[in-house]
Structure formats: C-alpha cells, structure tokens
Design a protein around this motif. Structure first.
Motif, PDB file in Angstrom:
ATOM      1  N   ALA A  73       7.225  -8.770  -1.143  1.00 32.49           N
ATOM      2  CA  ALA A  73       6.072  -7.885  -0.987  1.00 32.49           C
ATOM      3  C   ALA A  73       5.713  -7.736   0.485  1.00 32.49           C
ATOM      4  N   PHE A  74       5.480  -6.495   0.889  1.00 39.73           N
ATOM      5  CA  PHE A  74       5.039  -6.180   2.238  1.00 39.73           C
ATOM      6  C   PHE A  74       3.706  -5.454   2.142  1.00 39.73           C
ATOM      7  N   THR A  75       2.701  -5.927   2.852  1.00 40.81           N
ATOM      8  CA  THR A  75       1.416  -5.242   2.929  1.00 40.81           C
ATOM      9  C   THR A  75       1.528  -4.177   4.001  1.00 40.81           C
ATOM     10  N   VAL A  76       1.135  -2.960   3.667  1.00 37.73           N
ATOM     11  CA  VAL A  76       1.244  -1.840   4.608  1.00 37.73           C
ATOM     12  C   VAL A  76      -0.117  -1.191   4.815  1.00 37.73           C
ATOM     13  N   ASP A  77      -0.265  -0.488   5.941  1.00 41.91           N
ATOM     14  CA  ASP A  77      -1.532   0.155   6.278  1.00 41.91           C
ATOM     15  C   ASP A  77      -1.780   1.433   5.481  1.00 41.91           C
ATOM     16  N   ASP A  78      -0.751   2.261   5.328  1.00 41.31           N
ATOM     17  CA  ASP A  78      -0.926   3.552   4.659  1.00 41.31           C
ATOM     18  C   ASP A  78       0.065   3.643   3.501  1.00 41.31           C
ATOM     19  N   LEU A  79      -0.338   3.106   2.370  1.00 43.70           N
ATOM     20  CA  LEU A  79       0.543   3.024   1.208  1.00 43.70           C
ATOM     21  C   LEU A  79       0.967   4.399   0.720  1.00 43.70           C
ATOM     22  N   GLU A  99      -2.528   1.371  -9.334  1.00 41.94           N
ATOM     23  CA  GLU A  99      -3.591   0.471  -8.917  1.00 41.94           C
ATOM     24  C   GLU A  99      -3.848  -0.530 -10.026  1.00 41.94           C
ATOM     25  N   GLU A 100      -3.865  -1.803  -9.653  1.00 39.94           N
ATOM     26  CA  GLU A 100      -4.114  -2.873 -10.607  1.00 39.94           C
ATOM     27  C   GLU A 100      -5.621  -3.072 -10.765  1.00 39.94           C
ATOM     28  N   PRO A 101      -6.058  -3.622 -11.892  1.00 44.63           N
ATOM     29  CA  PRO A 101      -7.493  -3.821 -12.133  1.00 44.63           C
ATOM     30  C   PRO A 101      -8.176  -4.688 -11.074  1.00 44.63           C
ATOM     31  N   TRP A 102      -7.440  -5.561 -10.412  1.00 44.31           N
ATOM     32  CA  TRP A 102      -8.034  -6.445  -9.408  1.00 44.31           C
ATOM     33  C   TRP A 102      -8.109  -5.797  -8.026  1.00 44.31           C
ATOM     34  N   LEU A 106      -0.026  -0.573  -5.315  1.00 43.22           N
ATOM     35  CA  LEU A 106       1.352  -0.948  -5.027  1.00 43.22           C
ATOM     36  C   LEU A 106       2.339   0.045  -5.613  1.00 43.22           C
ATOM     37  N   PHE A 107       3.553  -0.049  -5.128  1.00 42.77           N
ATOM     38  CA  PHE A 107       4.704   0.558  -5.773  1.00 42.77           C
ATOM     39  C   PHE A 107       5.918  -0.287  -5.417  1.00 42.77           C
ATOM     40  N   GLN A 108       7.008  -0.085  -6.150  1.00 44.44           N
ATOM     41  CA  GLN A 108       8.206  -0.891  -5.928  1.00 44.44           C
ATOM     42  C   GLN A 108       9.432  -0.018  -5.754  1.00 44.44           C
ATOM     43  N   ILE A 109      10.319  -0.482  -4.891  1.00 42.93           N
ATOM     44  CA  ILE A 109      11.656   0.084  -4.742  1.00 42.93           C
ATOM     45  C   ILE A 109      12.636  -1.055  -5.034  1.00 42.93           C
ATOM     46  N   PRO A 112      20.246  -1.978  -3.695  1.00 43.01           N
ATOM     47  CA  PRO A 112      21.483  -1.893  -4.488  1.00 43.01           C
ATOM     48  C   PRO A 112      21.867  -3.189  -5.203  1.00 43.01           C
ATOM     49  N   ASN A 113      21.315  -4.322  -4.770  1.00 41.61           N
ATOM     50  CA  ASN A 113      21.604  -5.609  -5.402  1.00 41.61           C
ATOM     51  C   ASN A 113      20.597  -5.974  -6.486  1.00 41.61           C
ATOM     52  N   GLY A 114      19.618  -5.107  -6.723  1.00 37.51           N
ATOM     53  CA  GLY A 114      18.597  -5.395  -7.725  1.00 37.51           C
ATOM     54  C   GLY A 114      17.399  -6.148  -7.187  1.00 37.51           C
ATOM     55  N   VAL A 115      17.318  -6.315  -5.858  1.00 40.22           N
ATOM     56  CA  VAL A 115      16.180  -6.992  -5.250  1.00 40.22           C
ATOM     57  C   VAL A 115      14.995  -6.029  -5.245  1.00 40.22           C
ATOM     58  N   VAL A 116      13.881  -6.471  -5.816  1.00 41.23           N
ATOM     59  CA  VAL A 116      12.679  -5.641  -5.912  1.00 41.23           C
ATOM     60  C   VAL A 116      11.839  -5.847  -4.648  1.00 41.23           C
ATOM     61  N   ILE A 117      11.487  -4.727  -4.024  1.00 42.15           N
ATOM     62  CA  ILE A 117      10.639  -4.749  -2.839  1.00 42.15           C
ATOM     63  C   ILE A 117       9.365  -4.005  -3.183  1.00 42.15           C
ATOM     64  N   GLN A 118       8.254  -4.684  -3.007  1.00 43.35           N
ATOM     65  CA  GLN A 118       6.948  -4.120  -3.374  1.00 43.35           C
ATOM     66  C   GLN A 118       6.150  -3.850  -2.107  1.00 43.35           C
ATOM     67  N   LEU A 119       5.636  -2.643  -1.990  1.00 42.50           N
ATOM     68  CA  LEU A 119       4.737  -2.309  -0.900  1.00 42.50           C
ATOM     69  C   LEU A 119       3.325  -2.293  -1.462  1.00 42.50           C
ATOM     70  N   VAL A 120       2.404  -2.939  -0.749  1.00 41.94           N
ATOM     71  CA  VAL A 120       1.088  -3.253  -1.281  1.00 41.94           C
ATOM     72  C   VAL A 120       0.004  -2.901  -0.269  1.00 41.94           C
ATOM     73  N   ALA A 121      -1.146  -2.500  -0.790  1.00 43.33           N
ATOM     74  CA  ALA A 121      -2.371  -2.341   0.005  1.00 43.33           C
ATOM     75  C   ALA A 121      -3.540  -2.639  -0.912  1.00 43.33           C
ATOM     76  N   TRP A 122      -4.616  -3.140  -0.342  1.00 42.92           N
ATOM     77  CA  TRP A 122      -5.825  -3.350  -1.129  1.00 42.92           C
ATOM     78  C   TRP A 122      -6.561  -2.044  -1.238  1.00 42.92           C
ATOM     79  N   ALA A 123      -7.055  -1.741  -2.427  1.00 45.37           N
ATOM     80  CA  ALA A 123      -7.821  -0.522  -2.651  1.00 45.37           C
ATOM     81  C   ALA A 123      -9.117  -0.619  -1.834  1.00 45.37           C
ATOM     82  N   THR A 124      -9.537   0.493  -1.278  1.00 46.17           N
ATOM     83  CA  THR A 124     -10.803   0.506  -0.548  1.00 46.17           C
ATOM     84  C   THR A 124     -11.952   0.489  -1.564  1.00 46.17           C
ATOM     85  N   SER A 125     -13.144   0.236  -1.080  1.00 49.28           N
ATOM     86  CA  SER A 125     -14.302   0.199  -1.984  1.00 49.28           C
ATOM     87  C   SER A 125     -14.506   1.548  -2.675  1.00 49.28           C
TER      88      SER A 125
END
Length: 128
Positions: A73-79, A99-102, A106-109, A112-125
């Motif tokens: 998982a990588f936290t990014v500024d502009d998801l 968007e998760e309830p908490w 996020l989204f995932q890519i 080619p090896n099946g490694v899941v990479i998730q890009l994440v940001a916290w929802a603003t208020s």
C-alpha cells in the motif's frame, strides 16, 4: 537500532516483468539487478526487492512460494489523479476506486506476477 533504509522483498516468477511494471506505473527505478533479482527505489518510499522464486538466497522452506496474500500500500496525495493516470496508462485496475466505511479511499492494481498494489488516501471531512 539505527535503521538507514527499508525494503519490501517479494518472491515472484518474472522479476523483469515486475520491475518494468513498477518503473512504468509507479516511478521506481532499478538500482541493482542480476539474474533473478532486482532492487527498485524511489526517494519517497521503501525500496522494493524482487527475487525469482526458487532463488537459493531464500530459506529452503519458502524459496518456492510466490508472493501471495500480500498487498503493498502506498499513501498518495491525489488519489483521483493517480486513478485516472493509471487507467489512462492501461494499468490493470483490479479493484476500482472506492471508499471504505472507516474513511479510507483506495483502489488496487495488480502486477504481472499477481502482486496487489493499493493506492490509498484518507477521505476528507467533506467526503466522510
């Protein structure tokens, strides 16, 4: 303990394909490489080391196991911008933007090896 760097090591079948994916879509650069090995770096995140499955440097009990059940998982500024960029690049988006309830967005890519990479940001208020 004085830690000078951090790395994530993954056992994969196709090291060159995984390295090319991380370079193309996530801006990593190859710092070192050899047959069955690649060390990929970015200044703003831990290094990623790819080892070919079966490599003798791995403990005997795990050397033939591929990376599975692992999400990097990588936290990014502009998801939203990252989602559009990766979609336009043709990256395999395997979980669309959500968007998760908490309050995590996020989204995932998947490489080619099946490694899941998730890009994440916290929802603003405003979104929460």
């Amino acid at each position: 303990m004085n830690v000078t760097s951090t790395a994530v090591s993954l056992t994969v079948d196709d090291v060159p394909a995984g390295a090319a994916f991380l370079a193309r879509h996530l801006g990593f650069r190859e710092a070192m490489a050899a047959d069955g090995f690649a060390s990929l770096v970015r200044e703003d995140t831990p290094d990623v080391i790819l080892l070919r499955r079966g490599t003798e440097v791995l403990p005997e009990g795990v050397r033939d196991q591929p990376a599975a059940g692992v999400i990097i998982a990588f936290t990014v500024d502009d998801l939203d911008a990252e989602y559009e960029r990766l979609k336009n690049e043709g990256a395999p988006i395997t979980m669309p933007l959500r968007e998760e309830p908490w309050g995590e967005r996020l989204f995932q890519i998947t490489d080619p090896n099946g490694v899941v990479i998730q890009l994440v940001a916290w929802a603003t208020s405003e979104r929460a």
